[in-house]
Scaffold this active site. Structure first.
Site, mmCIF file in Angstrom:
data_model
loop_
_atom_site.group_PDB
_atom_site.id
_atom_site.type_symbol
_atom_site.label_atom_id
_atom_site.label_comp_id
_atom_site.label_asym_id
_atom_site.label_seq_id
_atom_site.Cartn_x
_atom_site.Cartn_y
_atom_site.Cartn_z
ATOM 1 N N HIS A 328 0.809 -1.212 0.000
ATOM 2 C CA HIS A 328 0.000 0.000 0.000
ATOM 3 C C HIS A 328 0.847 1.269 0.000
ATOM 4 O O HIS A 328 0.371 2.327 -0.430
ATOM 5 C CB HIS A 328 -0.943 0.013 1.210
ATOM 6 C CG HIS A 328 -2.112 -0.906 1.076
ATOM 7 N ND1 HIS A 328 -2.049 -2.243 1.408
ATOM 8 C CD2 HIS A 328 -3.381 -0.688 0.628
ATOM 9 C CE1 HIS A 328 -3.229 -2.804 1.178
ATOM 10 N NE2 HIS A 328 -4.046 -1.899 0.706
ATOM 11 N N GLY A 329 2.056 1.184 0.497
ATOM 12 C CA GLY A 329 2.900 2.372 0.514
ATOM 13 C C GLY A 329 4.271 2.090 1.086
ATOM 14 O O GLY A 329 4.437 1.204 1.925
#
Length: 526
Positions: A328-329
């Site tokens: 996600h990041g």
């Protein structure tokens, strides 16, 4: 170009649909796929045309690797080695754009070095398109992806409804739909169902998600400045963000499924009332379903799954969720979010094993037990979301600390004094939210009731198979959680009443959209 932008709603989508069906109804219907592919490339290039070259290169590379694996054209290399080459190339491509600066920053902090790269702009949709193509290569190696038409593969990867933020679709789920004769022809049912699903999603996004965001953003901004929050502010901020993300991603998923349905394409279910989950295992069967499926099929099971004992199973869970968090990041707060869910899953499995040892039937719990389980699960998910949203770990910890105290409310000792104090406090304007605390509580309570009580979009549209294999999936997941009769009677039908309802939803959504034109989907940044 966003799904909730005027350019998409009033220009791109209707023009693309019109030309697609005009071509499909002519003797040149085979040109419908090239047209839709070209339109999808235009949609992607709207943000940054230079990154369109990267997408095309990625498609070409993966297509020919897949072709080599399936046809064995390059006999010097075994299919296994071609698969490894393809997967590693995709991961390196993703790693460079998404993680190289994260890696260099942590290396510099750890070893005192000074490695540096110029700022790298993350290409839009790189995470989702990479996962789609890795799945294609693995499925080809396993013999599950059998058709390798180049134009259809281009459309499979670039099809604009799922290109930016999913769902993550299997090659075998989409390509057979392109071969159906009715796919090229205008179909009133597909259009009506698609517009209705899209409208519900748009309403969720611009009315619910964007309106509750005004309570989430200031809380996280204040915490990032090391300013202490009150108990009320911290809980409102965390709950508001949980609801914002829920309606934002639920709205996006509906809009993606609805848009594809207008073209006669059914996507797999990607979002199924996750806050109604009675445990974390159930949550991950409902939240971002196609990502959960990908992580399970292409990471958890290849690591050994649950086939090598409990200890190895729990290690595999932690690894899978940590990598899912980092997907996600590129930041440690995402790793913490994923790690928390890994720990939650381990505790959940252990608790289920304990209950089974006592002879409890996990599928026949009392209603009050399910309510308590849902609330506990929601709170656990909410706490994890704090790290997901926070810009750094210290911000997340600060919010959780503020959520742990309630001393500012109960300062008087007697019940009567407490009641008077609370009554005065609740009608005061909160300095962070600039509205009365009562109005904040009422708005959050309203949205929570929508989440927990009302059916989701798929249930509203259940008679018309709103998603691929929806009926089978819904029956299995909701076997012990049937909708009450009143909701079943209110299911969507193609009649005048529901046309008016959909029209009202569109009118309200467009009105709010035009007043806040810069709203973006949260998952577009992943």
């Amino acid at each position: 170009m966003l799904f909730n932008s005027p350019e998409f709603i009033f220009m791109f989508l209707p023009i693309t649909l019109l030309i697609f069906f005009q071509i499909g109804n002519s003797k040149f219907y085979k040109l419908a796929i090239p047209w839709l592919t070209a339109a999808s490339f235009f949609f992607y290039g709207w943000w940054n045309s230079s990154y369109l070259i990267l997408l095309i290169f990625s498609i070409l590379f993966n297509y020919f690797i897949g072709l080599a694996i399936s046809k064995r054209y390059i006999r010097v290399f075994k299919p296994k080695y071609l698969l490894i080459l393809g997967v590693l190339t995709n991961l390196c491509f993703l790693g460079y754009f998404k993680y190289i600066n994260f890696f260099l920053t942590n290396t510099n902090e750890l070893f005192g070095t000074s490695f540096n790269l110029q700022s790298i702009v993350l290409p839009l949709a790189i995470s989702f398109s990479t996962f789609n193509q890795i799945a294609y290569l693995v499925d080809t190696y396993r013999g599950e992806a059998k058709e390798h038409n180049f134009l259809k593969y281009c459309l499979f990867i670039s099809f604009f409804p799922h290109l930016i933020a999913g769902p993550i679709v299997h090659h075998s789920e989409m390509l057979p739909q392109f071969d159906r004769g009715q796919y090229y022809r205008f179909d009133y049912e597909h259009i009506a169902v698609g517009i209705s699903i899209f409208s519900i999603g748009l309403f969720k996004k611009v009315v619910f998600a964007d309106s509750i965001a005004v309570y989430a953003n200031p809380v996280f901004d204040i915490a990032a400045q090391s300013i202490k929050l009150t108990f009320f502010q911290a809980w409102v901020g965390a709950t508001a963000y949980s609801l914002q993300l829920y309606f934002d991603f639920s709205g996006y998923s509906d809009m993606a499924i609805g848009t594809a349905r207008m073209f006669g394409i059914k996507f797999p279910l990607n979002f199924n009332s996750p806050y109604k989950a009675v445990n974390i295992i159930d949550f991950w069967r409902r939240w971002h379903i196609t990502l959960s499926r990908f992580l399970k099929d292409y990471l958890y099971i290849p690591l050994g799954g649950n086939r090598k004992g409990k200890l190895r199973r729990y290690l595999n869970l932690i690894i899978t969720m940590l990598l899912g968090g980092l997907w996600h990041g590129a930041a440690w707060n995402f790793a913490i979010w994923g790690g928390l869910h890994g720990v939650y899953l381990i505790i959940n499995h252990q608790f289920q094993s304990f209950r089974k040892s006592l002879g409890h039937n996990l599928q026949k719990s009392q209603w009050w037990s399910r309510v308590i389980a849902s609330i506990v699960t929601f709170v656990a998910v909410l706490i994890a979301w704090i790290f997901f949203r926070a810009n750094n770990i210290s911000t997340g910890i600060a919010i959780i600390k503020s959520m742990s105290g309630i001393t500012e409310i109960f300062q008087a000792k007697s019940f009567q004094a407490q009641f008077i104090l609370i009554n005065a406090w609740i009608n005061q304007v909160d300095p962070v939210f600039n509205v009365t605390r009562l109005s904040v509580i009422l708005q959050i309570s309203f949205l929570l009731s929508i989440v927990w009580i009302t059916p989701n979009t798929q249930q509203w549209m259940g008679k018309y198979e709103p998603a691929l294999d929806y009926a089978e999936y819904s029956n299995k997941l909701n076997a012990s959680n049937r909708s009450i009769d009143i909701w079943q009677k209110l299911q969507w039908k193609p009649n005048f009443v529901f046309s008016v309802i959909v029209g009202i939803l569109i009118f309200i959504s467009i009105k709010m959209l035009l007043s806040a034109p810069n709203s973006e989907f949260l998952y577009f940044s992943f």
